[in-house]
Write a protein that holds these residues in place. Structure first.
Motif, short mmCIF file in Angstrom:
data_model
loop_
_atom_site.label_atom_id
_atom_site.label_comp_id
_atom_site.label_asym_id
_atom_site.label_seq_id
_atom_site.Cartn_x
_atom_site.Cartn_y
_atom_site.Cartn_z
N PRO A 1 0.84 -1.18 0.09
CA PRO A 1 -0.03 0.12 0.00
C PRO A 1 0.98 1.18 0.09
CG PRO A 1 0.02 -0.95 2.11
CD PRO A 1 0.97 -1.88 1.15
N PRO A 2 0.33 2.24 -0.33
CA PRO A 2 1.03 3.62 -0.52
C PRO A 2 1.43 3.91 0.91
CG PRO A 2 -1.03 3.84 -1.51
CD PRO A 2 -1.12 2.62 -0.83
N PRO A 3 2.80 4.45 1.12
CA PRO A 3 3.41 4.80 2.43
C PRO A 3 2.63 5.91 3.23
CG PRO A 3 4.87 5.78 0.81
CD PRO A 3 3.58 4.80 0.20
N ALA A 4 2.76 5.75 4.55
CA ALA A 4 2.22 6.97 5.20
C ALA A 4 2.82 8.27 4.80
CB ALA A 4 2.49 6.91 6.70
N GLN A 5 1.93 9.40 4.92
CA GLN A 5 2.41 10.67 4.67
C GLN A 5 3.32 11.20 5.62
OE1 GLN A 5 -0.94 13.47 3.63
NE2 GLN A 5 0.11 15.21 4.03
N PRO A 6 4.53 11.65 5.03
CA PRO A 6 5.62 12.31 6.08
C PRO A 6 5.12 13.36 6.57
CG PRO A 6 6.47 11.78 3.62
CD PRO A 6 4.87 11.87 3.69
N VAL A 7 5.73 13.76 7.69
CA VAL A 7 5.29 14.94 8.63
C VAL A 7 5.77 16.09 7.92
CG1 VAL A 7 5.96 16.12 10.80
CG2 VAL A 7 5.66 13.42 10.56
N GLY A 8 4.69 17.00 7.77
CA GLY A 8 4.87 18.24 7.10
C GLY A 8 4.83 18.29 5.91
N ASN A 9 4.32 17.17 5.22
CA ASN A 9 3.97 17.13 3.65
C ASN A 9 2.39 17.08 3.50
OD1 ASN A 9 3.80 16.76 0.92
ND2 ASN A 9 4.81 14.76 0.94
N GLN A 10 1.93 18.32 3.13
CA GLN A 10 0.62 18.66 2.99
C GLN A 10 -0.08 18.61 1.71
OE1 GLN A 10 -1.08 18.96 6.04
NE2 GLN A 10 1.09 18.76 7.01
N GLY A 11 0.61 18.35 0.82
CA GLY A 11 0.07 18.19 -0.52
C GLY A 11 -0.31 19.39 -1.20
N SER A 12 -1.03 19.55 -2.21
CA SER A 12 -1.46 20.78 -2.90
C SER A 12 -3.00 20.76 -2.97
CB SER A 12 -0.84 20.85 -4.10
OG SER A 12 0.54 21.20 -4.06
N GLN A 13 -3.61 21.90 -3.09
CA GLN A 13 -5.16 21.99 -3.25
C GLN A 13 -5.59 21.66 -4.61
OE1 GLN A 13 -7.29 22.99 -0.69
NE2 GLN A 13 -5.54 22.91 0.79
N LYS A 14 -4.66 22.01 -5.30
CA LYS A 14 -5.26 21.53 -6.97
C LYS A 14 -4.02 20.78 -7.59
CE LYS A 14 -7.73 26.00 -7.16
NZ LYS A 14 -7.69 27.49 -7.83
N PRO A 15 -4.34 20.18 -8.75
CA PRO A 15 -3.34 19.45 -9.45
C PRO A 15 -2.37 20.14 -10.18
CG PRO A 15 -5.66 18.49 -10.14
CD PRO A 15 -5.77 19.95 -9.22
N ALA A 16 -2.73 21.51 -10.45
CA ALA A 16 -1.71 22.59 -11.28
C ALA A 16 -0.85 22.78 -10.00
CB ALA A 16 -2.57 23.35 -11.64
N ASP A 17 -1.09 23.05 -8.84
CA ASP A 17 -0.06 23.34 -7.85
C ASP A 17 0.64 22.52 -7.38
OD1 ASP A 17 -1.46 25.91 -7.69
OD2 ASP A 17 -2.73 25.27 -6.17
N ALA A 18 0.31 21.08 -7.61
CA ALA A 18 1.42 19.97 -7.38
C ALA A 18 2.15 19.83 -8.58
CB ALA A 18 0.67 18.69 -7.23
N VAL A 19 1.90 20.16 -9.88
CA VAL A 19 3.01 20.14 -10.68
C VAL A 19 3.91 21.14 -10.76
CG1 VAL A 19 3.01 20.27 -13.30
CG2 VAL A 19 1.08 19.05 -12.25
N LYS A 20 3.30 22.39 -10.46
CA LYS A 20 4.06 23.67 -10.35
C LYS A 20 5.21 23.48 -9.19
CE LYS A 20 3.95 28.49 -9.25
NZ LYS A 20 3.15 29.74 -9.10
N THR A 21 4.82 22.58 -8.16
CA THR A 21 5.87 22.53 -6.80
C THR A 21 6.89 21.45 -7.28
OG1 THR A 21 4.25 23.05 -5.34
CG2 THR A 21 6.05 21.59 -4.59
N PHE A 22 6.42 20.53 -8.14
CA PHE A 22 7.22 19.38 -8.48
C PHE A 22 8.18 19.98 -9.47
CE2 PHE A 22 8.37 16.19 -11.82
CZ PHE A 22 8.75 15.02 -10.89
N VAL A 23 7.82 20.59 -10.52
CA VAL A 23 8.69 21.01 -11.45
C VAL A 23 9.57 22.12 -10.74
CG1 VAL A 23 8.94 22.52 -13.69
CG2 VAL A 23 7.21 20.69 -13.46
N THR A 24 9.34 22.74 -10.10
CA THR A 24 10.21 23.92 -9.36
C THR A 24 11.23 23.28 -8.51
OG1 THR A 24 8.45 25.61 -9.44
CG2 THR A 24 10.19 25.97 -7.74
N GLN A 25 10.85 22.39 -7.95
CA GLN A 25 11.55 21.81 -6.98
C GLN A 25 12.88 20.70 -7.65
OE1 GLN A 25 9.19 19.29 -4.33
NE2 GLN A 25 9.53 20.76 -2.67
#
Length: 198
Positions: free
Chosen positions: A55-79
């Motif tokens: 199963p998917p691992p537990a969410q790490p502390v401090g990792n809140q994800g993004s409110q929208k798919p576009a924001d998740a992509v923006k964060t991923f590409v920026t990092q």
């Protein structure tokens, strides 16, 4: 863990930039480490594939994800562009399927190499990188719990990632595409994998 996968790779008379050629060669099967030739060691191998029963691992502390798919992509590409590879991987942990601790998995050299290949495909000379250059995502429609975001919908410093990926290529590049798969987990969005079609 599915860091990336390749679909529809075919031989042709096209000439691809080294970063894209290695990207296509390195994003392969189930958790294996596949060597590929390239300009430097950071482009030589990549993990991919999915664990069938974990199963998917537990969410790490401090990792809140993004409110929208576009924001998740923006964060991923920026990092990725800022070479924060371990942080990029850990940020995706809630939707990654791995058979070990996410922090240990994300510290693996193969993960770093895989994300470095993406960075090399995007960070072209003359393009401003974050924080000066801005990443933007447009046209993403939220449907269900999985959204595919094409490289043509993501811009860096005003140019699409597809434009940047194709710098140095020649011949018919019409079939080329790279997309990010964004998944929803507990009402937050995370980039879980990518696909490349050549």
């Amino acid at each position: 863990m599915e860091i990336g996968s390749v679909r529809g790779v075919q031989a042709s008379n096209m000439r691809w930039p080294v970063a894209l050629t290695v990207l296509a060669l390195s994003l392969t099967g189930c958790g294996s480490q596949t060597a590929a030739t390239g300009e430097d060691d950071a482009r030589s191998a990549s993990p991919s594939g999915k664990s069938q029963s974990t199963p998917p691992p537990a969410q790490p502390v401090g990792n809140q994800g993004s409110q929208k798919p576009a924001d998740a992509v923006k964060t991923f590409v920026t990092q990725v562009l800022q070479e924060r590879y371990s942080q990029t991987c850990i940020a995706s942990a809630p939707v990654l399927e791995v058979d070990q601790d996410p922090a240990a998995f994300c510290a693996r050299q193969e993960v770093t190499r895989s994300l470095a290949v993406l960075r090399n495909a995007w960070a072209k000379p003359g393009v401003k990188l974050p924080p000066e250059g801005k990443v933007a995502v447009t046209g993403v429609v939220e449907e269900g719990d999985t959204v595919t975001v094409p490289d043509s919908a993501i811009t860096l410093d005003g140019r699409t990632l597809r434009e940047l990926e194709l710098i140095g290529s020649s011949g018919d590049t019409g079939s080329f595409s790279l997309s990010l798969e964004v998944k929803k987990h507990e009402n937050a969005w995370y980039v879980g994998s990518w696909d490349i079609n050549i």
